[in-house]
Design a protein around this motif. Structure first.
Motif, PDB file in Angstrom:
ATOM      1  N   GLY A   1      42.328  52.093  51.966  1.00  0.00           N
ATOM      2  CA  GLY A   1      42.096  52.478  50.767  1.00  0.00           C
ATOM      3  C   GLY A   1      43.220  52.432  49.566  1.00  0.00           C
ATOM      4  O   GLY A   1      41.947  51.953  48.227  1.00  0.00           O
ATOM      5  N   GLU A   2      44.443  52.684  49.033  1.00  0.00           N
ATOM      6  CA  GLU A   2      45.273  52.301  48.558  1.00  0.00           C
ATOM      7  C   GLU A   2      45.310  51.086  48.126  1.00  0.00           C
ATOM      8  O   GLU A   2      44.723  50.408  47.056  1.00  0.00           O
ATOM      9  CB  GLU A   2      46.410  52.654  48.487  1.00  0.00           C
ATOM     10  N   LEU A   3      45.028  49.970  49.410  1.00  0.00           N
ATOM     11  CA  LEU A   3      44.915  48.713  49.289  1.00  0.00           C
ATOM     12  C   LEU A   3      43.927  48.110  48.314  1.00  0.00           C
ATOM     13  O   LEU A   3      43.876  47.099  47.414  1.00  0.00           O
ATOM     14  CB  LEU A   3      45.056  47.751  50.299  1.00  0.00           C
ATOM     15  N   ASP A   4      42.437  49.033  48.998  1.00  0.00           N
ATOM     16  CA  ASP A   4      41.247  48.645  48.476  1.00  0.00           C
ATOM     17  C   ASP A   4      41.315  48.475  46.918  1.00  0.00           C
ATOM     18  O   ASP A   4      40.760  47.422  46.076  1.00  0.00           O
ATOM     19  CB  ASP A   4      40.290  49.163  48.973  1.00  0.00           C
ATOM     20  N   GLU A   5      41.878  49.358  46.118  1.00  0.00           N
ATOM     21  CA  GLU A   5      42.027  50.108  44.846  1.00  0.00           C
ATOM     22  C   GLU A   5      42.990  49.420  43.857  1.00  0.00           C
ATOM     23  O   GLU A   5      43.055  48.960  42.894  1.00  0.00           O
ATOM     24  CB  GLU A   5      41.980  51.078  44.544  1.00  0.00           C
ATOM     25  N   ALA A   6      44.359  48.251  45.421  1.00  0.00           N
ATOM     26  CA  ALA A   6      45.295  48.011  44.064  1.00  0.00           C
ATOM     27  C   ALA A   6      44.901  46.414  42.707  1.00  0.00           C
ATOM     28  O   ALA A   6      45.494  46.252  42.629  1.00  0.00           O
ATOM     29  CB  ALA A   6      46.125  46.834  44.703  1.00  0.00           C
ATOM     30  N   GLY A   7      43.901  46.296  43.445  1.00  0.00           N
ATOM     31  CA  GLY A   7      43.696  45.058  42.854  1.00  0.00           C
ATOM     32  C   GLY A   7      42.130  44.067  43.702  1.00  0.00           C
ATOM     33  O   GLY A   7      42.307  44.096  44.543  1.00  0.00           O
ATOM     34  N   ASP A   8      41.507  42.812  42.705  1.00  0.00           N
ATOM     35  CA  ASP A   8      41.086  42.125  42.947  1.00  0.00           C
ATOM     36  C   ASP A   8      40.886  40.987  43.913  1.00  0.00           C
ATOM     37  O   ASP A   8      40.793  40.678  44.693  1.00  0.00           O
ATOM     38  CB  ASP A   8      39.944  41.963  41.550  1.00  0.00           C
TER      39      ASP A   8
END
Length: 267
Positions: free
Chosen positions: A87-94
Motif C-alpha cells: 500500500g505504501e508503494l502504491d502511494e509513493a508515486g505515479d
C-alpha cells in the motif's frame, strides 16, 4: 548614431538572454534530476523492505507445509506487513503505480499469499522464487530509470544490487533448510539444491565485511553441511530460520550502507 547603439544593445542582449535561459534550463534539469533520484531512493528502500518480508514468508510457509505448524501466527503477521508495504508503494508515486511489473507483482502476491495452504512445498517455493525474481527485476528498473548507481572509487564498496542477489541465495537456503528441519529428513534433490546454494554463498562472502557477519555466515554454511544435508537433520526449524535470518540481515546491513553512501555523495 541611433542605429549602431540599437545594434549594440541587441548584440549584448542576445548573449545575456541566452546565458540566462541556459542557467534557468540547467537549474530546472538539476532540480528534476534530484527529484528523480530522491524518488528512486524512496522506492528502493520500500522495495527492499518488501523483498525482506516476501523472503520471510517463503521460509515460514515452507516450514509450515513440512510440519512446523507453530509458524502460522508468524505467517499471518508477515502477510499483514506485506499488504501494508504494498500500500505504501502504491502511494509513493505515479511511476510505480503505472508500472506493469508492479501491477503483475501485486496480482501474483494476491494468489501466492494463500497458496501455501494447499500443502505443496515445491510449488510454494518455486512461486515465491518467481515473485522475488520479478521483484529484483523491478528494483533494477528503478535503479536505471532513477539514475541510481554504484559508488565507485572505494575498494570496500560492493554493487548494492549484487548484495540483494547474495541475500536471495541465503533466503532460498533458509526456506529449503527450514523445510528440511521441520520435516526431519533431507531428500537427495534437496541435498543437491542446498549444496549448490551453499557453494554460491561461500563464494560470495566478501573479506571486507565485518567479522561478525562473516563468522555467522560461516556458521550457517557449517550448519547446512553437518545438520541438514545428513540422514537425520538435527536442528530445529525455528533455530535454523533464526540463524539464516541473522545472516540475511548482515548482508542487508551492507546493502543499507551502500544506499546511505549513494545519498551522501549525491547530497
Amino acid at each position: 548614431m541611433e542605429t549602431p547603439v540599437s545594434l549594440m544593445i541587441i548584440l549584448l542582449a542576445f548573449p545575456v538572454g541566452f546565458l540566462m535561459f541556459l542557467m534557468v534550463s540547467l537549474s530546472r534539469k538539476k532540480r528534476q534530476a534530484n527529484l528523480l533520484f530522491t524518488q528512486g531512493i524512496e522506492y528502493i528502500k520500500l522495495l527492499r523492505t518488501l523483498l525482506t518480508y516476501v523472503q520471510q514468508h517463503r521460509g515460514l510457509t515452507t516450514g509450515f507445509i513440512n510440519g512446523n505448524l507453530g509458524a502460522k501466527p508468524d505467517i499471518e503477521k508477515i502477510a499483514i506487513k506485506i499488504k501494508r508495504i504494498m500500500g505504501e508503494l502504491d502511494e509513493a508515486g505515479d511511476w510505480i503505480r503505472s508500472n506493469v511489473k508492479w501491477s503483475s507483482l501485486v496480482d501474483h502476491w494476491t494468489r501466492l499469499g494463500i497458496t501455501y495452504l494447499q500443502g505443496d512445498a515445491d510449488k510454494n517455493f518455486k512461486q515465491h522464487n518467481i515473485l522475488i525474481a520479478n521483484l529484483l527485476y523491478l528494483i533494477d528498473d528503478v535503479a536505471d530509470v532513477h539514475h541510481l548507481s554504484k559508488i565507485t572509487g572505494d575498494a570496500m564498496d560492493t554493487d548494492w544490487r549484487y548484495l540483494l542477489s547474495i541475500a536471495e541465495y541465503i533466503g532460498q537456503v533458509r526456506a529449503l533448510g527450514t523445510g528440511v528441519a521441520a520435516k526431519g529428513e533431507c531428500s537427495s534433490v534437496l541435498r543437491i539444491q542446498l549444496n549448490h546454494l551453499r557453494n554460491k554463498i561461500a563464494s560470495s562472502v566478501d573479506s571486507s565485511w565485518p567479522d561478525k557477519s562473516r563468522v555467522e555466515i560461516q556458521q550457517l554454511l557449517r550448519c547446512i553441511e553437518t545438520q541438514l544435508i545428513v540422514d537425520h537433520p538435527s536442528i530445529q526449524a525455528g533455530d535454523y530460520f533464526k540463524l539464516a535470518t541473522r545472516c540475511i540481515e548482515h548482508v542487508l546491513d551492507q546493502f543499507d550502507r551502500q544506499i546511505d553512501r549513494l545519498q551522501y555523495y549525491r547530497n
